[in-house]
Design an enzyme around this catalytic site. Sequence first.
Site, PDB file in Angstrom:
ATOM      1  N   GLY A  13       8.618  -6.025   8.038  1.00 12.02           N
ATOM      2  CA  GLY A  13       9.861  -5.297   7.785  1.00 12.02           C
ATOM      3  C   GLY A  13       9.830  -3.901   8.346  1.00 12.02           C
ATOM      4  N   ALA A  14       9.203  -3.732   9.509  1.00 18.58           N
ATOM      5  CA  ALA A  14       8.963  -2.394  10.063  1.00 18.58           C
ATOM      6  C   ALA A  14      10.043  -1.943  11.020  1.00 18.58           C
ATOM      7  CB  ALA A  14       7.610  -2.358  10.764  1.00 18.58           C
ATOM      8  N   ASN A  89       5.577  -4.856   3.590  1.00 21.32           N
ATOM      9  CA  ASN A  89       6.707  -3.980   3.290  1.00 21.32           C
ATOM     10  C   ASN A  89       8.033  -4.724   3.231  1.00 21.32           C
ATOM     11  OD1 ASN A  89       8.354  -1.294   3.483  1.00 21.32           O
ATOM     12  ND2 ASN A  89       9.001  -2.478   5.266  1.00 21.32           N
ATOM     13  N   SER A 149       8.158  -2.392  -6.358  1.00 19.21           N
ATOM     14  CA  SER A 149       9.229  -1.538  -6.857  1.00 19.21           C
ATOM     15  C   SER A 149       8.971  -1.197  -8.312  1.00 19.21           C
ATOM     16  CB  SER A 149      10.579  -2.260  -6.723  1.00 19.21           C
ATOM     17  OG  SER A 149      11.575  -1.597  -7.478  1.00 19.21           O
ATOM     18  N   TYR A 162      14.843  -9.654  -9.135  1.00 22.31           N
ATOM     19  CA  TYR A 162      14.139  -8.787  -8.177  1.00 22.31           C
ATOM     20  C   TYR A 162      12.910  -8.166  -8.836  1.00 22.31           C
ATOM     21  CZ  TYR A 162      13.465  -4.699  -5.108  1.00 22.31           C
ATOM     22  OH  TYR A 162      12.949  -3.717  -4.280  1.00 22.31           O
ATOM     23  N   ALA A 164      11.294  -9.315 -11.387  1.00 19.55           N
ATOM     24  CA  ALA A 164      10.312 -10.378 -11.630  1.00 19.55           C
ATOM     25  C   ALA A 164       9.491 -10.659 -10.382  1.00 19.55           C
ATOM     26  CB  ALA A 164      11.030 -11.644 -12.085  1.00 19.55           C
TER      27      ALA A 164
END
Length: 258
Positions: A13-14, A89, A149, A162, A164
Amino acid sequence: MLSLTDHTALVTGAGQGVGRQIALQLAQHGAAVVVNDFYADRAETVAKEIADAGGSAKAVTFDVADYAAVAAGMEAAERFGTVDILVNNAGNAGPRVDPLAPAPPFWETGPADWSPWLATNLHGVLNTTRAAVPGMIERGWGRVINLMSDAGRVGEPNLVVYGAAKAGVGGFTRGLAKALGRHGVTANCVALASVRTEATAALLDDPAAAKKVLSNYVIRRLGEPEDVANLVLFLASGASSWITGQTYPVNGGYSFAV
């Protein structure tokens, strides 16, 4: 001690936001960086940005939620360099079209709604780690750094599934750390609160919403991608060699670790 020369990092995810900054930061400290994103143009843009700055980078496009694609992507990455730093990420903040609209409560959703949250945020971490770890074990050195997160640490009523998925990443990382320690591989988490990126722009451009968000932070500003990248750099480096199985919040005091 923060030098990453002779190491190769894969950052998922960069192509934008936090992932982009992590890729840039690792490259600035000597790592060869495999820039992954779901979108090829994003990955290629960041890889070019690193190369233009004098670094070494390769763009590799795959969906972390697709294990076959991940395995093929890892093969391509290993042809570029032996991946011994994995930064998970890539994330999915969910299918909501309007970020200012309230999310439906969990009890009004179903498996079809949960799948996007779980596929990238949890299964994606399992997939990429499964693909990368055998090589780290063989070489006797490695770093797995999983971004999660604070929704997975303290809970958020509008982000139940999310949260979880992200909590699952934390549990996975702790178990992984115990399994990998004898092989010279560490595994740690970085837990984020609100960071100023393209994905949060719609929310932060609304003055009332931004004020409400900031009221939750002891340090009265939102995070910047650099705040996250600095900690990831430390965890990827030799300076963190006796640290594993930990979760570090980067959150301006939104919540505190015990």
